[in-house]
Enzyme design. Structure first.
Site: not given
Ligand SMILES: Nc1nc2c(c(=O)[nH]1)N[C@@H](CN(C=O)c1ccc(C(=O)N[C@@H](CCC(=O)O)C(=O)O)cc1)CN2
Length: 501
Positions: A280, A324, A347
């Protein structure tokens, strides 16, 4: 799968031989188009066309593609002298001419034929064939952004031959062509009849048989796997998306002097999570998105984690926040997800965004990256998502307690797997022609690889490619596209924050 026909044919002059047309398609579109060739045998045989595809190969002529063979101390010529027919059956004419004819075998294209031994091949085509063979034998990895090579001219022969010094008025060429799956050259008669009818057609001599004679003709059929599934190149698609994002980011910077910013929160030392975070960070860097990373130890408190998220919520330089996952057991994942500001929830996991996504007529601020990536991939691949929910589709979900999951899966035109078990989706779970997106990222032990493991998906790839029309590989399929969606969500968020068009 495809069916190949070999027609081995020797034509004995005296009328000039013209071309035998065949076309070889390099991709599925070409395959469809190849039926349009006017005057080609493919067109002639097109009435047999049904729904599926096969290849027709018909050949005569050719020279220098044949490997130079040795006469092994005269043994070959001795054997051939005893019986030319036996020599031909043993294919010794690849090495040594029999009755003035040599044999050309091309295992790549799947054809073989005999030709006057004195003839020579078209240098340009020979050079191209040699280059192709060299590329196929190379141990170098293919280029990252591999573009499917297309033949410049679909009518172009694979090989062409003629007498030395001639300019093509007398020649034999081979063009490989698609034919319907139910095509059978035997339907046109036996080998001799087929040979005669082809020579008749190309010499234009109709019934005047005195001008030529077919001296040897043979038909064979072989199945080859030419219609295997398309393997979606997720890296190349994601590169396209990322270059568009990079353009927009640089326009934003040039116009208002600001860039999008993404914050990543990492807890603990999970190796896979660290890999994903690294991917990422690198992707953000590539497109000009600024990043901030906060790494917390495995034993951090929930309170500490919530404080970090809260800080990023308040930070005007940050437009996207990701925590995460998975989190350690002692941390309440639900609380953490709820703590991310819905306006920065790139997200798309916050219940407000999830809820709006699920409800008719509502617009979430963000769509989860993997789901958005699947839709993006289907749209870019020209797959119609008819009947779907947001896209008018009927969606069935198979989970751990579903009875007969293979039956339900087998009914799907589009299969998206996200299980986490390698090879759980077998070839016989899949509907022929389905489009398969494998979002599984499973690490399996592989002592032969550098890390001692390799990454694989949920779908048994080898079996699936024989059944479906397209499939995303793992790695290099939906993963990189998902990351591109994270970049896209972060850019959208920054645009919203800056009211940038
Ligand atoms: N906060 C989040 N956590 C997690 C998410 C998520 O979307 N948000 N998803 C998964 C993991 N994931 C993203 O974080 C992810 C998975 C796979 C890939 C990827 O590019 N995979 C590569 C292979 C990578 C490898 O070699 O290991 C590929 O398929 O080519 C990126 C991100 C769980 N957590």
């Amino acid at each position: 799968m495809a069916l190949q026909h070999y027609l081995h044919l020797q034509a004995c002059k005296s009328a000039s031989l013209h071309r035998i047309y065949m076309t070889q398609s390099s991709d599925s579109n070409d395959r469809k188009e190849s039926f349009q060739q006017v005057g080609s045998p493919a067109v002639e045989f097109a009435p047999l066309a049904a729904t599926f595809r096969r290849r027709l190969l018909v050949g005569i002529g050719s020279a220098s593609l044949v490997a130079v063979g040795a006469n092994f101390g005269g043994i070959t010529s001795f054997l051939i002298g005893l019986s030319p027919e036996t020599g031909r059956n043993l294919k010794l004419d690849v090495l040594y001419p029999i009755g003035g004819y040599s044999r050309c075998i091309d295992t790549n294209e799947g054809f073989e034929f005999v030709y006057p031994a004195s003839w020579v091949g078209d240098q340009t085509l020979l050079y191209r064939a040699a280059k192709k063979t060299e590329f196929q034998r190379s141990l170098d990895p293919p280029p990252l952004n591999k573009v499917k090579s297309k033949k410049l001219n679909i009518n172009e022969p694979v090989v062409a031959f003629g007498p030395p010094g001639s300019s093509g008025e007398l020649n034999v060429s081979v063009i490989v062509s698609s034919v319907p799956l139910d095509f059978s050259i035997e339907a046109f008669g036996d080998a001799k009849q087929v040979g005669e009818s082809i020579v008749k057609k190309i010499t234009g001599s109709g019934g005047v048989k005195s001008q030529w004679e077919v001296v040897y003709s043979e038909c064979t059929s072989t199945r080859i796997s030419a219609d295997d599934a398309a393997i979606i190149n997720g890296k190349s698609i994601s590169q396209d998306i990322r270059s568009q994002i990079a353009d927009q980011v640089s326009k934003m910077k040039a116009s208002i002097g600001k860039s999008p910013g993404l914050a990543i929160v990492s807890v603990g030392k999970r190796r896979d999570s660290h890999t994903f975070i690294r991917i990422k960070l690198k992707a953000c860097d590539e497109v000009g998105i600024a990043t901030l990373i906060e790494e917390l130890p495995e034993n951090c408190t929930e309170h500490q984690l919530l404080n970090v998220v809260s800080g990023f919520n308040e930070n005007p330089l940050i437009h996207g926040i990701i925590v995460q996952l998975p989190l350690p057991q002692h941390v309440d994942e639900e609380k953490v997800i709820d703590s991310v500001s819905p306006e920065k929830d790139v997200d798309g996991f916050h219940p407000l965004n999830m809820g709006n996504l699920a409800m008719r007529g509502r617009e979430p601020l963000f769509i989860p990256c993997a789901s958005k990536g699947c839709i993006e991939l289907l749209l870019r691949s020209g797959v119609e998502i008819m009947g779907k929910k947001r896209h008018h589709a009927t969606v069935s979900t198979v989970h751990a307690f579903t009875t007969n999951p293979e039956k339900i899966t087998r009914e799907a035109d589009i299969v998206v797997s996200d299980v986490g078990i390698p090879n759980i989706v077998r070839g016989n779970w899949l509907k022929p022609g389905a489009f398969v997106i494998d979002t599984g990222t499973n690490r399996i032990k592989d002592p032969s690889s550098r890390n001692g493991y390799r990454v694989t998906g949920d779908v048994c790839f080898e079996e699936a490619t024989k059944v479906v029309s397209a499939i995303t590989p793992v790695p290099g399929g939906i993963g990189p596209i998902t990351i591109s969606m994270l970049l896209s969500n972060t850019l959208d968020s920054a645009k919203r924050a800056f009211r940038f068009p």
